[in-house]
Design a protein around this motif. Structure first.
Motif, PDB file in Angstrom:
ATOM      1  N   MET A  52     -25.798  81.323  56.347  1.00  0.00           N
ATOM      2  CA  MET A  52     -25.405  82.683  56.868  1.00  0.00           C
ATOM      3  C   MET A  52     -24.382  82.803  57.589  1.00  0.00           C
TER       4      MET A  52
ATOM      5  N   THR B 243     -27.093  86.558  55.202  1.00  0.00           N
ATOM      6  CA  THR B 243     -27.086  85.662  54.281  1.00  0.00           C
ATOM      7  C   THR B 243     -25.683  85.493  53.363  1.00  0.00           C
TER       8      THR B 243
ATOM      9  N   THR C 196     -34.395  86.470  61.622  1.00  0.00           N
ATOM     10  CA  THR C 196     -35.187  85.485  62.217  1.00  0.00           C
ATOM     11  C   THR C 196     -34.372  84.853  63.156  1.00  0.00           C
TER      12      THR C 196
ATOM     13  N   GLU D  84     -30.389  88.677  57.868  1.00  0.00           N
ATOM     14  CA  GLU D  84     -31.458  87.848  58.422  1.00  0.00           C
ATOM     15  C   GLU D  84     -31.694  88.093  59.446  1.00  0.00           C
TER      16      GLU D  84
ATOM     17  N   PRO E 207     -34.862  93.923  51.022  1.00  0.00           N
ATOM     18  CA  PRO E 207     -33.635  92.977  50.888  1.00  0.00           C
ATOM     19  C   PRO E 207     -32.451  93.494  50.228  1.00  0.00           C
TER      20      PRO E 207
ATOM     21  N   GLN F 225     -27.348  89.755  52.589  1.00  0.00           N
ATOM     22  CA  GLN F 225     -28.547  90.165  52.861  1.00  0.00           C
ATOM     23  C   GLN F 225     -28.756  90.008  54.449  1.00  0.00           C
TER      24      GLN F 225
END
Length: 271
Positions: free
Chosen positions: A206, A187, A195, A193, A161, A191
């Protein structure tokens, strides 16, 4: 002489050739930059790679996630996903030569004359262009070096991360590759993201990477692909999304890099 960039081919060879004909691409004097994901999901990955191999002196690819996945599967002797429609390519006697050519390609490029940065997924807001190129070179050394299979073995492990100096070389490789080939959303604490893959929606959790405040005053041009759901729209005049979903029934997009002029060819598979 002209320089062009084209979005994700993903095996869409007919549209690729139609687009090159539309701009009268001449390999003897023009240069073509492909933003990655040459292969997978479309009808003719073999023809796309064969064209690139034949004209390799006039074409540069910034590798995408599907391209790296193909190299990894080849090196680790793993089967392809049937959805990727790679049977003809994997059965080709020239497959080792195609893999070697892909392995020579970079993750990112800076074209000084056109003031254009190119990578498959974009530019991490935390990196300057100089830092991005340094990170890309590190990862390139990994996937081109004698221990490349070891790096590919760890490519899909959990994403680190946060970048810190205690990361192993495998973790550094994975962190860099994920930003260059898989990035879409960040995010709110900046960080990655990994998915969510859809279109931009209002979210309190996000933001698209190019909506980071850093890019409000960014003067250089960024050319990227990877995100068909954007349909080419970033609302930044200097941030160019070239994956317009040809393999999903959209279109294949090209940009002439000097004047930033766009051209497109409609998908033929869904007509």
């Amino acid at each position: 002489m002209a320089n062009y960039a084209i979005g994700d081919l993903q095996g869409c060879y007919k549209e690729f050739q139609a687009l090159l004909a539309k701009v009268d691409f001449k390999p003897s004097k023009d240069h073509l930059y492909l933003v990655g994901d040459i292969v997978a999901r479309g009808p003719d990955s073999l023809a796309c790679l064969d064209y690139i191999y034949t004209h390799q002196d006039s074409i540069t690819v910034t590798l995408g996630n599907h391209d790296l996945h193909l190299i990894a599967n080849y090196m680790l002797d793993k089967p392809a996903n049937p959805k990727d429609k790679l049977t003809a390519l994997l059965d080709s006697a020239k497959l080792p030569a195609y893999i070697a050519l892909l392995q020579q390609q970079p993750l990112a490029l800076w074209l000084k004359q056109e003031q254009v940065f190119i990578s498959h997924a974009g530019l991490n807001p935390a990196w300057s262009i100089k830092q991005a190129l340094q990170h890309a070179q590190f990862a390139q050394n990994c996937y081109q070096g004698p221990h490349a299979p070891d790096y590919f073995k760890h490519m899909y492990d959990q994403h680190p991360p946060v970048w810190h100096e205690q990361l192993t070389e495998f973790e550094q490789f994975r962190y860099i590759v994920n930003y260059f080939t898989r990035m879409r959303f960040l995010t709110l604490d900046e960080q990655l993201e990994l998915t969510f893959k859809g279109a931009i929606t209002d979210s309190n959790a996000m933001i698209p990477w190019f909506k980071h405040p850093r890019f409000n005053t960014f003067k250089k041009h960024i050319v990227f692909g990877h995100w068909a759901a954007l349909e080419g729209i970033t609302n930044h005049a200097n941030i160019h999304a070239l994956d317009t979903g040809c393999v999903w029934g959209g279109k294949l997009s090209l940009m002439e890099l000097k004047n930033k002029q766009y051209f497109s060819a409609n998908s033929t598979d869904f007509i």
